[in-house]
Enzyme design. Structure first.
Site, PDB file in Angstrom:
ATOM      1  N   VAL A   2     -18.854 -27.950  89.691  1.00  0.00           N
ATOM      2  CA  VAL A   2     -17.800 -28.512  90.529  1.00  0.00           C
ATOM      3  C   VAL A   2     -17.482 -27.547  91.668  1.00  0.00           C
ATOM      4  CG1 VAL A   2     -15.454 -29.434  90.590  1.00  0.00           C
ATOM      5  CG2 VAL A   2     -16.831 -29.697  88.519  1.00  0.00           C
ATOM      6  N   LYS A  17     -18.278 -33.020  92.165  1.00  0.00           N
ATOM      7  CA  LYS A  17     -18.853 -32.738  90.851  1.00  0.00           C
ATOM      8  C   LYS A  17     -20.306 -33.179  90.866  1.00  0.00           C
ATOM      9  CE  LYS A  17     -17.900 -33.719  85.949  1.00  0.00           C
ATOM     10  NZ  LYS A  17     -16.943 -34.419  85.031  1.00  0.00           N
ATOM     11  N   ASP A 111     -12.355 -38.316  74.706  1.00  0.00           N
ATOM     12  CA  ASP A 111     -12.379 -36.847  74.705  1.00  0.00           C
ATOM     13  C   ASP A 111     -11.049 -36.301  75.210  1.00  0.00           C
ATOM     14  OD1 ASP A 111     -13.499 -34.355  74.189  1.00  0.00           O
ATOM     15  OD2 ASP A 111     -14.386 -34.177  76.188  1.00  0.00           O
TER      16      ASP A 111
END
Length: 288
Positions: A2, A17, A111
């Site tokens: 990134v 990214k 996540d």
């Protein structure tokens, strides 16, 4: 990888990214990168990171997204220790609102953890949370509704994974509810709900071991029974025993917070955003 970047014509600062060139030949990672781009592109919420562009250059995919200030919630806890309830609850309310947006569009994060919550300060001096990293997101209704572990790929972070996610069973929004319960436990106590010497040990405990309530893990913090109940229900091992929605968990959190200290947390109309999507005020701060 990134990078902080600047648009050469308009001077806008952003983050780009890129999937590392060494990994561009791995089909599973390419798919994960694409899933993140497609998932975030559906979302438009002040508490979810914004994506401006997605593409590929010389077979290297990229995402251009807003550049965020502040630091992630995991780093804050590691440096400062457990967050007081009056600071934590407004942050959790914002995360709940972000997840409600995702779940209503059939997107499960999979996540959720403190490191994927970026915290910055508004002009009014309030915490503003942004949910990041939808790289493991599951879009319900598109393809088999199973965890990748059914194909031998366990995805997620052990400290925050729901039992059905670990087993490779079909998942839905309730695995995010479990993860938010585990996140709350971590940020509230400074401890993980389940710990072991190895990741496999942690995963096993999620499936087999009874949860020690936050108030018992950190008795010196004066955690109320009402907060214990919210965390315990969110982290029920059977999905049907959890909150039916993130909205229901949010309501329970607010009620538990109001029971835990005398001043109320107002969430009837909790946030106001300016035209750029920046959080500018709470209708009432928990610390008022």
């Amino acid at each position: 990888v990134v990078y902080r970047v600047e648009h050469v014509r308009i001077g806008k600062i952003a983050a780009i990214k890129l999937l590392h060139r060494r990994l561009c030949g791995e089909a599973a990672l390419l798919k994960r990168f694409r899933v993140e781009a497609e998932a975030i592109s559906r979302l438009n919420h002040p508490n979810i990171v914004q994506v401006f562009d997605y593409g590929q250059i010389d077979e290297q995919p990229y995402l251009v997204m807003e550049y965020l200030h502040g630091e992630d919630l995991g780093s804050i806890v590691k440096r400062d220790g457990p967050l007081p309830l009056k600071r934590l609850v407004p942050l959790l309310i914002q995360v709940c609102d972000a997840l409600t947006e995702a779940h209503e569009l059939g997107i499960v994060h999979r996540d959720l953890k403190p490191e994927n919550i970026q915290v910055s300060r508004t002009r009014a001096g309030l915490d503003h949370a942004k949910v990041l990293d939808f790289g493991l997101a599951k879009v319900l209704g598109e393809g088999p509704n199973t965890n990748d572990s059914a194909a031998g790929n366990l995805v997620g972070t052990p400290y925050y994974m729901a039992p059905e996610q670990i087993r490779g069973q079909a998942i839905d929004h309730r695995c995010d509810i479990y993860a938010l319960g585990a996140l709350t436990y971590r940020v509230l106590t400074g401890l993980h709900a389940f710990s072991a010497r190895t990741p496999v040990g942690v995963l096993t405990k999620h499936i087999t071991e009874e949860l020690v309530l936050p108030s018992r893990s950190a008795p010196e913090l004066g955690i109320s029974g009402a907060i214990d109940n919210v965390v315990a229900r969110a982290m029920a091992k059977v999905p049907d025993q959890r909150f039916e929605s993130i909205g229901a968990m949010k309501a329970a959190l607010v009620d538990a917070a109001n029971r835990s200290f005398s001043t109320e947390v107002s969430v009837e109309e909790p946030f106001s955003a300016d035209s750029a999507g920046n959080l500018v005020r709470l209708s009432r701060r928990a610390s008022d």
